[in-house]
Design an enzyme around this catalytic site. Structure first.
Site, PDB file in Angstrom:
ATOM      1  N   GLY A  40       0.788  -1.233   0.000  1.00  0.00           N
ATOM      2  CA  GLY A  40       0.000   0.000   0.000  1.00  0.00           C
ATOM      3  C   GLY A  40       0.816   1.277   0.000  1.00  0.00           C
ATOM      4  CG  HIS A  69       5.942   7.710   4.816  1.00  0.00           C
ATOM      5  ND1 HIS A  69       6.347   7.343   3.541  1.00  0.00           N
ATOM      6  CD2 HIS A  69       4.637   7.368   4.893  1.00  0.00           C
ATOM      7  CE1 HIS A  69       5.331   6.828   2.888  1.00  0.00           C
ATOM      8  NE2 HIS A  69       4.276   6.820   3.683  1.00  0.00           N
TER       9      HIS A  69
HETATM   10  P1  5GP Z   1       1.865   5.778   1.879  1.00  0.00           P
HETATM   11  O1  5GP Z   1       0.629   5.215   1.250  1.00  0.00           O
HETATM   12  O2  5GP Z   1       2.996   5.900   0.919  1.00  0.00           O
HETATM   13  O3  5GP Z   1       2.247   5.046   3.151  1.00  0.00           O
HETATM   14  O4  5GP Z   1       1.453   7.198   2.405  1.00  0.00           O
HETATM   15  C1  5GP Z   1       1.746   8.375   1.762  1.00  0.00           C
HETATM   16  C2  5GP Z   1       0.990   9.451   2.490  1.00  0.00           C
HETATM   17  O5  5GP Z   1       1.504  10.691   2.093  1.00  0.00           O
HETATM   18  C3  5GP Z   1      -0.507   9.460   2.182  1.00  0.00           C
HETATM   19  O6  5GP Z   1      -1.247   9.296   3.380  1.00  0.00           O
HETATM   20  C4  5GP Z   1      -0.739  10.838   1.552  1.00  0.00           C
HETATM   21  O7  5GP Z   1      -1.945  11.440   1.954  1.00  0.00           O
HETATM   22  C5  5GP Z   1       0.466  11.619   2.011  1.00  0.00           C
HETATM   23  N1  5GP Z   1       0.892  12.654   1.062  1.00  0.00           N
HETATM   24  C6  5GP Z   1       1.077  12.510  -0.270  1.00  0.00           C
HETATM   25  N2  5GP Z   1       1.481  13.659  -0.827  1.00  0.00           N
HETATM   26  C7  5GP Z   1       1.569  14.558   0.195  1.00  0.00           C
HETATM   27  C8  5GP Z   1       1.934  15.936   0.255  1.00  0.00           C
HETATM   28  O8  5GP Z   1       2.257  16.577  -0.736  1.00  0.00           O
HETATM   29  N3  5GP Z   1       1.900  16.520   1.484  1.00  0.00           N
HETATM   30  C9  5GP Z   1       1.543  15.847   2.612  1.00  0.00           C
HETATM   31  N4  5GP Z   1       1.547  16.528   3.758  1.00  0.00           N
HETATM   32  N5  5GP Z   1       1.190  14.541   2.587  1.00  0.00           N
HETATM   33  C10 5GP Z   1       1.205  13.917   1.400  1.00  0.00           C
END
Ligand code: 5GP
Ligand code: ZN
Length: 110
Positions: free
Chosen positions: A90, A97
């Site tokens: 996912g 992060h």
């Molecule tokens: P992943 O699915 O990779 O674990 O989570 C990525 C997260 O980054 C998602 O929850 C998404 O909402 C967040 N995200 C994506 N682009 C940005 C952005 O430009 N700024 C912030 N603050 N969050 C972001």
């Protein structure tokens, strides 16, 4: 590099930052899934947890220990941590992060 989190770290893209030191930054998720939802991000570009080894042991420990500290500052009594790893896990942003989220009500088990 075309990495959104590296751009946030560099200050090229704005974010709602809640913490920063020489190694880590934390900012609110742009699409929160709970009343409080922030991300703890290393400044070093590491794609995901599978790209870590013993060299990142201290950094990973620091990221995890920061979670309760920031959660408390954000007013959370309890919270959930999540590390999505790889496309099948996912992961959408390929810069390591830790999600930290909670608040409002007890989180569902699934
Ligand atoms: P992943 O699915 O990779 O674990 O989570 C990525 C997260 O980054 C998602 O929850 C998404 O909402 C967040 N995200 C994506 N682009 C940005 C952005 O430009 N700024 C912030 N603050 N969050 C972001
Ligand atoms: Zn990056």
């Amino acid at each position: 590099m075309n990495c959104i989190f590296c751009k946030i770290i560099a200050g090229d893209i704005p974010s709602s930052k809640i913490y920063e030191d020489d190694e880590l930054i934390a900012f609110n998720d742009i699409r929160p899934i709970a009343p409080v939802h922030f991300l703890i991000v290393p400044k070093q570009h590491i794609e995901s947890l599978v790209d870590c080894d013993a060299g990142q042991q201290a950094l990973l420990g620091k990221m995890l220990l920061l979670a309760p500290e920031l959660a408390r500052q954000q007013g959370l009594n309890g919270f959930r941590t999540m590390i999505n790893t790889g496309r099948e896990g996912g992961q959408e942003v390929f810069h390591l992060h830790v999600h930290v989220f909670g608040g409002g009500q007890t989180l569902p088990k699934t």
